[in-house]
Design a protein around this motif. Sequence first.
Motif, PDB file in Angstrom:
ATOM      1  N   LYS A  26      79.923  63.004  99.200  1.00 41.45           N
ATOM      2  CA  LYS A  26      80.837  63.978  98.596  1.00 41.45           C
ATOM      3  C   LYS A  26      82.206  63.376  98.301  1.00 41.45           C
ATOM      4  O   LYS A  26      82.844  63.729  97.302  1.00 41.45           O
ATOM      5  CB  LYS A  26      80.937  65.215  99.490  1.00 41.45           C
ATOM      6  CG  LYS A  26      79.649  66.035  99.481  1.00 41.45           C
ATOM      7  CD  LYS A  26      79.775  67.338 100.239  1.00 41.45           C
ATOM      8  CE  LYS A  26      78.493  68.152 100.100  1.00 41.45           C
ATOM      9  NZ  LYS A  26      78.556  69.433 100.839  1.00 41.45           N
ATOM     10  N   VAL A 197      87.148  68.100 101.695  1.00 39.62           N
ATOM     11  CA  VAL A 197      85.762  67.619 101.665  1.00 39.62           C
ATOM     12  C   VAL A 197      85.152  67.625 103.056  1.00 39.62           C
ATOM     13  O   VAL A 197      84.015  68.075 103.255  1.00 39.62           O
ATOM     14  CB  VAL A 197      85.683  66.205 101.048  1.00 39.62           C
ATOM     15  CG1 VAL A 197      84.285  65.621 101.211  1.00 39.62           C
ATOM     16  CG2 VAL A 197      86.061  66.244  99.572  1.00 39.62           C
ATOM     17  N   CYS A 201      81.782  69.767 105.100  1.00 39.70           N
ATOM     18  CA  CYS A 201      80.616  68.997 105.556  1.00 39.70           C
ATOM     19  C   CYS A 201      80.306  69.187 107.034  1.00 39.70           C
ATOM     20  O   CYS A 201      79.260  68.723 107.502  1.00 39.70           O
ATOM     21  CB  CYS A 201      80.831  67.506 105.280  1.00 39.70           C
ATOM     22  SG  CYS A 201      80.848  67.061 103.537  1.00 39.70           S
TER      23      CYS A 201
END
Length: 226
Positions: A26, A197, A201
């Motif tokens: 990502k 990000v 996750c």
Amino acid sequence: MAEEEAVKLFGTWRSPFSRRVEIALKLKGVDFKYYEEDLTNKSHLLLKYNPVHKKIPVLVHNEKPIVESLVILEYIDETWKEGFPILPKDPCQRSHARFWARFLDEKCLPAIEEACLRSVDREKAVEEACELLKLLENELKDNKFFGGETIGLVDIVASVISCWLKAFQQVAGVELLTKEKLPKLCEWSDEFVSHAVIKGCLPPSDKLLASLRAHFETVASKELCT
């Protein structure tokens, strides 16, 4: 088919090793298809792509499998060179990052597990784990991240500390990562998990806690039966 569309990741939601690969993909902006594995009933695809160890994570790129999370992270960085750099360009700094990534996996993680799971002489195990975490903290120096001002390989591997360790502590009732013992590491952890990000996750904390409690209860039951 575009190159990014040929990327698959086989993992489990609660595994820090799976999540670190997801973070790297990502950060790089790579599109991929995720396959959630039940490790008590492994899929034929997992066994096909990783017939030797039969473990996750497995990254499949254009039908070519890559296994072992640290190997996968380097593969991602070398394959998708544009955008977010995971490892430094300087060979010496790259070697340095590899050293600390392995230090986390080979030294810190076993010590953390020992400190949280050991029922005998836990105080000594906690002390030994804290000493290793202090060495890791010293590596931060005055930087925001282990990678300097941006997230890098060591930060991604150390994600296990910023999320899983906190859950381990809560379930096991031990204190390893505290502001009193490891102020810089705590500050790093807060900075790391606040990244947009990274935040997306990490596993849900309540779900992770429930899973770890079940795991700890299973371990305790086995100890009582021996």
